[in-house]
Write a protein that holds these residues in place. Structure first.
Motif, PDB file in Angstrom:
ATOM      1  N   MET A  13       0.829  -1.118   0.027  1.00  0.00           N
ATOM      2  CA  MET A  13       0.010   0.100  -0.160  1.00  0.00           C
ATOM      3  C   MET A  13       0.869   1.326  -0.089  1.00  0.00           C
ATOM      4  O   MET A  13       0.415   2.260  -0.735  1.00  0.00           O
ATOM      5  N   GLU A  14       2.049   1.131   0.711  1.00  0.00           N
ATOM      6  CA  GLU A  14       2.798   2.419   0.601  1.00  0.00           C
ATOM      7  C   GLU A  14       3.235   2.578  -0.783  1.00  0.00           C
ATOM      8  O   GLU A  14       3.353   3.785  -0.946  1.00  0.00           O
ATOM      9  N   GLN A  15       3.682   1.416  -1.537  1.00  0.00           N
ATOM     10  CA  GLN A  15       4.245   1.749  -2.626  1.00  0.00           C
ATOM     11  C   GLN A  15       3.308   2.290  -3.676  1.00  0.00           C
ATOM     12  O   GLN A  15       3.466   2.948  -4.655  1.00  0.00           O
ATOM     13  N   ILE A  16       1.993   1.600  -3.711  1.00  0.00           N
ATOM     14  CA  ILE A  16       0.416   2.346  -4.471  1.00  0.00           C
ATOM     15  C   ILE A  16       0.615   3.798  -4.145  1.00  0.00           C
ATOM     16  O   ILE A  16       0.467   4.542  -5.254  1.00  0.00           O
ATOM     17  N   ARG A  17       0.585   4.090  -2.825  1.00  0.00           N
ATOM     18  CA  ARG A  17       0.703   5.732  -2.544  1.00  0.00           C
ATOM     19  C   ARG A  17       1.817   6.729  -3.328  1.00  0.00           C
ATOM     20  O   ARG A  17       1.681   7.474  -3.846  1.00  0.00           O
ATOM     21  N   ASP A  18       2.983   5.795  -3.080  1.00  0.00           N
ATOM     22  CA  ASP A  18       4.098   6.498  -3.503  1.00  0.00           C
ATOM     23  C   ASP A  18       4.183   6.592  -5.079  1.00  0.00           C
ATOM     24  O   ASP A  18       4.562   7.536  -5.738  1.00  0.00           O
ATOM     25  N   ALA A  19       3.471   5.641  -5.791  1.00  0.00           N
ATOM     26  CA  ALA A  19       3.244   5.522  -7.200  1.00  0.00           C
ATOM     27  C   ALA A  19       2.150   6.632  -7.512  1.00  0.00           C
ATOM     28  O   ALA A  19       1.885   6.714  -8.794  1.00  0.00           O
ATOM     29  N   GLY A  20       1.558   7.242  -6.915  1.00  0.00           N
ATOM     30  CA  GLY A  20       0.630   8.341  -6.922  1.00  0.00           C
ATOM     31  C   GLY A  20      -0.958   7.535  -7.222  1.00  0.00           C
ATOM     32  O   GLY A  20      -1.898   8.292  -7.936  1.00  0.00           O
ATOM     33  N   LYS A  21      -0.985   6.503  -7.094  1.00  0.00           N
ATOM     34  CA  LYS A  21      -2.470   5.811  -7.393  1.00  0.00           C
ATOM     35  C   LYS A  21      -3.495   5.971  -6.237  1.00  0.00           C
ATOM     36  O   LYS A  21      -4.512   5.651  -6.506  1.00  0.00           O
ATOM     37  N   ALA A  22      -2.905   6.311  -5.111  1.00  0.00           N
ATOM     38  CA  ALA A  22      -3.944   6.763  -3.977  1.00  0.00           C
ATOM     39  C   ALA A  22      -2.925   7.628  -3.243  1.00  0.00           C
ATOM     40  O   ALA A  22      -1.785   7.849  -2.926  1.00  0.00           O
ATOM     41  N   THR A  23      -3.845   8.944  -2.862  1.00  0.00           N
ATOM     42  CA  THR A  23      -3.354   9.951  -2.064  1.00  0.00           C
ATOM     43  C   THR A  23      -3.048   9.727  -0.660  1.00  0.00           C
ATOM     44  O   THR A  23      -1.958  10.113  -0.181  1.00  0.00           O
ATOM     45  N   SER A  24      -4.163   9.101   0.168  1.00  0.00           N
ATOM     46  CA  SER A  24      -3.977   8.433   1.430  1.00  0.00           C
ATOM     47  C   SER A  24      -4.206   6.779   1.450  1.00  0.00           C
ATOM     48  O   SER A  24      -4.809   6.393   0.606  1.00  0.00           O
ATOM     49  N   ILE A  25      -3.483   6.308   2.410  1.00  0.00           N
ATOM     50  CA  ILE A  25      -3.702   4.841   2.467  1.00  0.00           C
ATOM     51  C   ILE A  25      -4.274   4.685   4.023  1.00  0.00           C
ATOM     52  O   ILE A  25      -3.669   5.260   5.106  1.00  0.00           O
ATOM     53  N   GLY A  26      -4.980   3.711   4.209  1.00  0.00           N
ATOM     54  CA  GLY A  26      -5.578   3.253   5.442  1.00  0.00           C
ATOM     55  C   GLY A  26      -5.814   1.855   5.571  1.00  0.00           C
ATOM     56  O   GLY A  26      -5.767   1.006   4.793  1.00  0.00           O
ATOM     57  N   VAL A  27      -6.943   1.371   6.536  1.00  0.00           N
ATOM     58  CA  VAL A  27      -7.106   0.013   6.825  1.00  0.00           C
ATOM     59  C   VAL A  27      -8.661   0.164   7.198  1.00  0.00           C
ATOM     60  O   VAL A  27      -9.367   1.255   7.389  1.00  0.00           O
ATOM     61  N   SER A  28      -9.347  -0.893   7.264  1.00  0.00           N
ATOM     62  CA  SER A  28     -10.616  -1.205   7.657  1.00  0.00           C
ATOM     63  C   SER A  28     -10.928  -2.401   8.647  1.00  0.00           C
ATOM     64  O   SER A  28     -10.385  -3.404   8.258  1.00  0.00           O
ATOM     65  N   ASN A  29     -11.516  -2.337   9.724  1.00  0.00           N
ATOM     66  CA  ASN A  29     -11.617  -3.357  10.509  1.00  0.00           C
ATOM     67  C   ASN A  29     -10.636  -3.799  11.188  1.00  0.00           C
ATOM     68  O   ASN A  29     -10.133  -4.995  11.655  1.00  0.00           O
ATOM     69  N   PHE A  30      -9.406  -3.167  11.380  1.00  0.00           N
ATOM     70  CA  PHE A  30      -8.184  -3.490  12.056  1.00  0.00           C
ATOM     71  C   PHE A  30      -8.436  -3.179  13.652  1.00  0.00           C
ATOM     72  O   PHE A  30      -8.824  -2.076  14.036  1.00  0.00           O
ATOM     73  N   HIS A  31      -8.046  -4.142  14.354  1.00  0.00           N
ATOM     74  CA  HIS A  31      -8.002  -4.124  15.752  1.00  0.00           C
ATOM     75  C   HIS A  31      -6.799  -3.305  16.431  1.00  0.00           C
ATOM     76  O   HIS A  31      -5.863  -3.459  15.470  1.00  0.00           O
ATOM     77  N   ARG A  32      -6.531  -3.348  17.495  1.00  0.00           N
ATOM     78  CA  ARG A  32      -5.236  -2.898  18.142  1.00  0.00           C
ATOM     79  C   ARG A  32      -4.006  -3.542  17.741  1.00  0.00           C
ATOM     80  O   ARG A  32      -2.958  -2.984  17.229  1.00  0.00           O
ATOM     81  N   SER A  33      -3.982  -4.921  18.146  1.00  0.00           N
ATOM     82  CA  SER A  33      -2.942  -5.708  17.690  1.00  0.00           C
ATOM     83  C   SER A  33      -2.457  -5.726  16.020  1.00  0.00           C
ATOM     84  O   SER A  33      -1.430  -5.555  15.741  1.00  0.00           O
ATOM     85  N   HIS A  34      -3.836  -5.567  15.261  1.00  0.00           N
ATOM     86  CA  HIS A  34      -3.223  -5.737  13.886  1.00  0.00           C
ATOM     87  C   HIS A  34      -2.639  -3.917  13.509  1.00  0.00           C
ATOM     88  O   HIS A  34      -1.495  -3.900  12.649  1.00  0.00           O
ATOM     89  N   LEU A  35      -2.977  -3.160  13.987  1.00  0.00           N
ATOM     90  CA  LEU A  35      -2.477  -1.758  13.882  1.00  0.00           C
ATOM     91  C   LEU A  35      -1.132  -1.786  14.602  1.00  0.00           C
ATOM     92  O   LEU A  35      -0.074  -1.031  13.815  1.00  0.00           O
ATOM     93  N   GLU A  36      -0.838  -2.353  15.532  1.00  0.00           N
ATOM     94  CA  GLU A  36       0.617  -2.015  16.135  1.00  0.00           C
ATOM     95  C   GLU A  36       1.320  -2.784  15.164  1.00  0.00           C
ATOM     96  O   GLU A  36       2.529  -2.349  15.131  1.00  0.00           O
ATOM     97  N   LYS A  37       1.073  -3.924  14.676  1.00  0.00           N
ATOM     98  CA  LYS A  37       2.030  -4.789  13.848  1.00  0.00           C
ATOM     99  C   LYS A  37       2.325  -3.830  12.619  1.00  0.00           C
ATOM    100  O   LYS A  37       3.659  -3.891  12.213  1.00  0.00           O
ATOM    101  N   ILE A  38       1.398  -3.346  12.026  1.00  0.00           N
ATOM    102  CA  ILE A  38       1.884  -2.516  10.799  1.00  0.00           C
ATOM    103  C   ILE A  38       2.403  -1.247  10.909  1.00  0.00           C
ATOM    104  O   ILE A  38       3.249  -0.915  10.260  1.00  0.00           O
TER     105      ILE A  38
END
Length: 278
Positions: A126-151
């Motif tokens: 997703m970071e590469q997709i953003r850096d390529a200009g295909k997405a301005t911002s990137i995020g997640v959906s349905n991620f719990h704290r443990s998932h967020l902490e890992k990324i």
């Protein structure tokens, strides 16, 4: 007249309209008409996803609207079967083709799928997709704290957004607090409870609506907004679309907000991200 919708500043410096229009479970054959109605009603923030099967209809409505691209905020999401590096690259290209766009404003990983354990790899893509200009911002959906902490620990980017099931009887307070601590904005899906319980009949909602002279849905949307949550209710009815966006001419009092806050009961009505395997 298009209503003036407030924006939320994301942690990457970009702004997102706090109120938008969602197309979950909108029939692909009806999407173009419904989204066109939403744009006519004043919505400029549209939330779709690859799995919804209606990106093409959203794209046609955008193209026909004549609204300048820089006045629109478009979100789509990467489906679970496309987690991984190359598959994520392919998925965003397909979504952009269907939408008829060069880029989206926000691209989300739809679910963590911890059983697959590919969401960190996917986040790096997703970071590469953003850096390529295909997405301005990137995020997640349905991620719990443990998932967020890992990324967060395994990458150089804190998600701009976490989109969650969130409604008055399921308020996700601990996860919202974690988001606030890390600058992650919170979006609500199913903000009106998806009709799976009698939200509008609850006294805190019904009595507030009667006292102000608005609909119960308007009360709930206003509660989300005053709670700092980004919200995008869906409706196939143009009248309800207009009612749902007409929520900036009144405010809930502290007492009314507290009464709705007190409805929190841990009442998840959707799938649990820890165990969902679709």
């Amino acid at each position: 007249m298009t209503p003036s919708i407030p924006t939320v500043k994301l942690n990457d410096g970009h702004d997102i309209p706090q109120l938008g229009f969602g197309v979950f479970k909108v029939d692909p054959d009806e999407t173009e008409r419904i989204v066109s109605d939403a744009l006519e009603a004043g919505y400029r923030h549209l939330d779709t996803a690859a799995i919804y099967g209606n990106e093409e209809g959203v794209g046609r409505a955008i193209a026909k609207s004549g609204i300048p691209r820089d006045e629109l905020f478009i979100t789509t999401k990467l489906w679970n079967s496309d987690q991984g590096t190359q598959s994520a690259f392919d998925a965003i290209d397909l979504s952009l083709e269907k939408l008829g766009l060069d880029s989206v404003n926000l691209y989300l990983i739809h679910w963590p799928r911890p059983d697959l354990d590919r969401y960190l790899e996917t986040w790096l893509a997703m970071e590469q997709i953003r850096d390529a200009g295909k997405a301005t911002s990137i995020g997640v959906s349905n991620f719990h704290r443990s998932h967020l902490e890992k990324i967060i620990a395994g990458s150089s980017t804190v998600p701009a957004i976490d989109q969650l099931e969130l409604h008055p009887t399921f308020q996700q307070r601990e996860l919202r607090a974690f988001g606030a601590e890390h600058g992650i904005a919170i979006e609500a899906w199913g903000p009106l409870g998806q009709g799976k319980y009698d939200l509008f009949g609850m006294p805190a909602i019904a009595e507030t609506a009667a006292a102000i002279g608005v609909t119960p849905a308007q009360v709930v949307i206003r509660w989300h907004l005053q709670s700092g949550i980004i919200v995008f209710p869906k409706s196939n009815s143009s009248d309800r679309m207009r009612a749902n966006i007409d929520v900036f001419g009144f405010e809930l009092s502290p007492e009314q907000m507290a009464a709705i806050d007190a409805l929190d009961a841990g009442n998840r009505v959707g799938s649990d991200p820890e165990t969902a395997t679709f």
